[in-house]
Motif scaffolding. Structure first.
Motif, PDB file in Angstrom:
ATOM      1  N   ALA A   1       0.824  -1.208   0.000  1.00 42.82           N
ATOM      2  CA  ALA A   1       0.000   0.000   0.000  1.00 42.82           C
ATOM      3  C   ALA A   1       0.858   1.258   0.000  1.00 42.82           C
ATOM      4  N   LEU A   2       1.946   1.236   0.772  1.00 41.47           N
ATOM      5  CA  LEU A   2       2.835   2.399   0.833  1.00 41.47           C
ATOM      6  C   LEU A   2       3.474   2.673  -0.517  1.00 41.47           C
ATOM      7  N   MET A   3       3.857   1.625  -1.229  1.00 39.77           N
ATOM      8  CA  MET A   3       4.496   1.802  -2.529  1.00 39.77           C
ATOM      9  C   MET A   3       3.569   2.467  -3.541  1.00 39.77           C
ATOM     10  N   ILE A   4       2.287   2.133  -3.490  1.00 42.33           N
ATOM     11  CA  ILE A   4       1.352   2.732  -4.450  1.00 42.33           C
ATOM     12  C   ILE A   4       0.821   4.070  -3.928  1.00 42.33           C
ATOM     13  N   ALA A   5       0.984   4.351  -2.613  1.00 45.94           N
ATOM     14  CA  ALA A   5       0.529   5.615  -2.025  1.00 45.94           C
ATOM     15  C   ALA A   5       1.487   6.759  -2.303  1.00 45.94           C
ATOM     16  N   LEU A   6       2.649   6.461  -2.855  1.00 42.58           N
ATOM     17  CA  LEU A   6       3.659   7.487  -3.127  1.00 42.58           C
ATOM     18  C   LEU A   6       3.252   8.326  -4.332  1.00 42.58           C
ATOM     19  N   PRO A   7       3.778   9.541  -4.464  1.00 41.29           N
ATOM     20  CA  PRO A   7       3.425  10.384  -5.615  1.00 41.29           C
ATOM     21  C   PRO A   7       3.861   9.763  -6.935  1.00 41.29           C
ATOM     22  N   SER A   8       3.313  10.293  -8.007  1.00 40.67           N
ATOM     23  CA  SER A   8       3.588   9.756  -9.342  1.00 40.67           C
ATOM     24  C   SER A   8       5.074   9.834  -9.664  1.00 40.67           C
ATOM     25  N   ALA A   9       5.546   8.826 -10.400  1.00 46.75           N
ATOM     26  CA  ALA A   9       6.970   8.731 -10.727  1.00 46.75           C
ATOM     27  C   ALA A   9       7.421   9.886 -11.612  1.00 46.75           C
ATOM     28  N   ALA A  10       8.584  10.437 -11.293  1.00 47.28           N
ATOM     29  CA  ALA A  10       9.139  11.532 -12.098  1.00 47.28           C
ATOM     30  C   ALA A  10       9.369  11.097 -13.541  1.00 47.28           C
ATOM     31  N   ILE A  11       9.573   9.792 -13.740  1.00 49.78           N
ATOM     32  CA  ILE A  11       9.820   9.291 -15.099  1.00 49.78           C
ATOM     33  C   ILE A  11       8.603   9.498 -15.997  1.00 49.78           C
ATOM     34  N   ALA A  12       7.419   9.687 -15.409  1.00 46.21           N
ATOM     35  CA  ALA A  12       6.219   9.965 -16.205  1.00 46.21           C
ATOM     36  C   ALA A  12       6.395  11.263 -16.982  1.00 46.21           C
ATOM     37  N   ALA A  13       6.914  12.294 -16.299  1.00 43.10           N
ATOM     38  CA  ALA A  13       7.148  13.570 -16.971  1.00 43.10           C
ATOM     39  C   ALA A  13       8.267  13.443 -18.002  1.00 43.10           C
ATOM     40  N   MET A  14       9.311  12.673 -17.652  1.00 41.96           N
ATOM     41  CA  MET A  14      10.443  12.504 -18.569  1.00 41.96           C
ATOM     42  C   MET A  14      10.016  11.740 -19.821  1.00 41.96           C
ATOM     43  N   PHE A  15       9.262  10.649 -19.643  1.00 39.43           N
ATOM     44  CA  PHE A  15       8.768   9.880 -20.787  1.00 39.43           C
ATOM     45  C   PHE A  15       7.807  10.722 -21.630  1.00 39.43           C
ATOM     46  N   GLY A  16       6.929  11.476 -20.953  1.00 43.59           N
ATOM     47  CA  GLY A  16       5.983  12.306 -21.686  1.00 43.59           C
ATOM     48  C   GLY A  16       6.679  13.320 -22.566  1.00 43.59           C
ATOM     49  N   GLU A  17       7.754  13.934 -22.032  1.00 42.36           N
ATOM     50  CA  GLU A  17       8.502  14.921 -22.805  1.00 42.36           C
ATOM     51  C   GLU A  17       9.284  14.256 -23.930  1.00 42.36           C
ATOM     52  N   THR A  18       9.914  13.127 -23.639  1.00 46.50           N
ATOM     53  CA  THR A  18      10.715  12.425 -24.649  1.00 46.50           C
ATOM     54  C   THR A  18       9.870  11.956 -25.821  1.00 46.50           C
ATOM     55  N   HIS A  19       8.666  11.462 -25.531  1.00 47.20           N
ATOM     56  CA  HIS A  19       7.840  10.836 -26.562  1.00 47.20           C
ATOM     57  C   HIS A  19       6.671  11.710 -27.025  1.00 47.20           C
ATOM     58  N   GLY A  20       6.622  12.953 -26.547  1.00 45.48           N
ATOM     59  CA  GLY A  20       5.598  13.879 -27.010  1.00 45.48           C
ATOM     60  C   GLY A  20       4.188  13.495 -26.616  1.00 45.48           C
ATOM     61  N   VAL A  21       4.008  12.964 -25.419  1.00 47.00           N
ATOM     62  CA  VAL A  21       2.681  12.570 -24.942  1.00 47.00           C
ATOM     63  C   VAL A  21       2.341  13.414 -23.706  1.00 47.00           C
ATOM     64  N   ALA A  22       1.613  14.498 -23.907  1.00 46.48           N
ATOM     65  CA  ALA A  22       1.139  15.388 -22.836  1.00 46.48           C
ATOM     66  C   ALA A  22       2.218  15.676 -21.789  1.00 46.48           C
ATOM     67  N   PRO A  23       3.378  16.219 -22.203  1.00 58.98           N
ATOM     68  CA  PRO A  23       4.463  16.426 -21.243  1.00 58.98           C
ATOM     69  C   PRO A  23       4.123  17.410 -20.132  1.00 58.98           C
ATOM     70  N   ILE A  24       3.355  18.469 -20.456  1.00 57.98           N
ATOM     71  CA  ILE A  24       3.004  19.455 -19.431  1.00 57.98           C
ATOM     72  C   ILE A  24       2.094  18.827 -18.383  1.00 57.98           C
ATOM     73  N   LEU A  25       1.103  18.052 -18.833  1.00 53.80           N
ATOM     74  CA  LEU A  25       0.194  17.381 -17.892  1.00 53.80           C
ATOM     75  C   LEU A  25       0.958  16.379 -17.036  1.00 53.80           C
ATOM     76  N   GLY A  26       1.924  15.683 -17.630  1.00 53.57           N
ATOM     77  CA  GLY A  26       2.732  14.737 -16.865  1.00 53.57           C
ATOM     78  C   GLY A  26       3.512  15.436 -15.760  1.00 53.57           C
ATOM     79  N   ALA A  27       4.147  16.567 -16.089  1.00 49.84           N
ATOM     80  CA  ALA A  27       4.909  17.319 -15.093  1.00 49.84           C
ATOM     81  C   ALA A  27       3.984  17.900 -14.026  1.00 49.84           C
ATOM     82  N   GLN A  28       2.803  18.398 -14.444  1.00 49.22           N
ATOM     83  CA  GLN A  28       1.821  18.901 -13.482  1.00 49.22           C
ATOM     84  C   GLN A  28       1.445  17.825 -12.472  1.00 49.22           C
ATOM     85  N   THR A  29       1.144  16.650 -12.978  1.00 48.26           N
ATOM     86  CA  THR A  29       0.663  15.574 -12.119  1.00 48.26           C
ATOM     87  C   THR A  29       1.748  15.120 -11.149  1.00 48.26           C
ATOM     88  N   VAL A  30       2.975  15.000 -11.641  1.00 45.76           N
ATOM     89  CA  VAL A  30       4.095  14.638 -10.755  1.00 45.76           C
ATOM     90  C   VAL A  30       4.245  15.689  -9.656  1.00 45.76           C
TER      91      VAL A  30
END
Length: 316
Positions: A261-290
């Motif tokens: 439960a603790l592992m999934i209770a942690l904030p969103s992975a920073a790699i979400a923003a990095m992947f979003g920016e690298t692959h052009g998939v909603a990078p701003i929303l990814g960084a916002q969410t992180v």
């Protein structure tokens, strides 16, 4: 092991300081865009591998710890399976496919290494670091496989590289750490101490990187876009309760159920923003969410984990 909400709160709050310093330093131009990229690479390719190798050698290899490692592996797969199913259902109403997929990614994958390891050390001691190292191995394989598949659904030009699923900056040191652990390889103490010193920089520097990400976002979008808040609600509240109760019902020990439960209770992975920016998939929303999930986790992790602990001990 029952959780102390105040101890968790103090641990999470201590991570906010480097986030704030990162944001302030970038806004005041003490940190440039080039330095930010270099810092990200240092964390990813040097500090994180040291952290993973050290974490996997924090306990002795014996029959009991081998059995526990197997249970942690099974728990980690169940945690991600539950998160994937819930995220798929919750994000279906989001009309823009790129935004839906990055929200799905952010719900499933946690900042389990940089953010999770200090908390695991606080709650479980060296045993927690070992559990986190085992969890991180499968987490990283899943981010480079299922995580990229999610983004592929929004951008068909993304190529999923099978080599990178098994050979990347996280899985290689995890595998080395497991081999060292299995074969009782002990590093020369001065070398181990030096590796530990570098590993200790991983969490504060990764928080600085997150602070830089947050500082780049327009304040209006950061505060008033509902999607990061919906994602954070599922990520920080719904999933930890669901996962903790499910693991307890399935017969896992209270410690492992609370760990999952603790592992999934942690904030969103920073790699979400990095992947979003690298692959052009909603990078701003990814960084916002992180960024937003990181800020909200200061209150949510201690409170929700207290609730999870209460429920788990009632179910077992």
């Amino acid at each position: 092991m029952k959780l102390d909400a105040l101890t968790l709160f103090d641990s999470v709050l201590s991570m906010l300081v480097p986030v704030l310093f990162g944001a302030i330093a970038y806004k005041t131009k003490l940190i440039t865009e080039d330095f930010s990229r270099v810092l990200s690479r240092f964390v990813l390719y040097i500090a994180q591998p040291m952290l993973l190798v050290n974490s996997l050698n924090s306990v002795e290899c014996n029959t009991a710890t081998l059995k526990t490692a197997g249970l942690i592996t099974l728990a980690s797969l169940l945690v991600h399976a539950v998160a994937a199913a819930v995220a798929f259902l919750v994000t279906k109403p989001i009309k823009k496919i790129d935004e839906g997929r990055i929200c799905e990614f952010c719900m499933i994958f946690s900042n389990c290494g940089f953010f999770g390891f200090p908390l695991l050390k606080t709650v479980y001691g060296d045993t927690g670091l070992f559990w986190g190292g085992v969890y991180a191995l499968f987490f990283n394989m899943l981010t480079w496989s299922y995580g990229l598949f999610l983004l592929y659904r929004a951008n068909r030009s993304i190529k999923i590289n099978l080599r990178k699923i098994f050979l990347n900056a996280a899985t290689i040191p995890s595998a080395v750490g497991i081999l060292f652990w299995l074969f009782h390889v002990k590093l020369y103490p001065p070398i181990l101490s030096s590796m530990q010193s570098i590993a200790n920089t991983c969490t504060p520097l990764s928080m600085v990187v997150i602070g830089i990400m947050i500082s780049k976002l327009p304040l209006k979008k950061l505060l008033f876009d509902p999607k990061p808040y919906l994602t954070s609600l599922v990520k920080l509240v719904l999933l930890p309760v669901l996962v903790g109760c499910l693991l307890a019902i399935l017969g896992f020990s209270a410690d492992i159920a609370i760990f999952g439960a603790l592992m999934i209770a942690l904030p969103s992975a920073a790699i979400a923003a990095m992947f979003g920016e690298t692959h052009g998939v909603a990078p701003i929303l990814g960084a916002q969410t992180v960024g937003i999930s990181t800020i909200l986790s200061i209150a949510s992790v201690p409170l929700i984990m207290q609730l999870v602990s209460f429920l788990v001990y009632r179910l077992i």
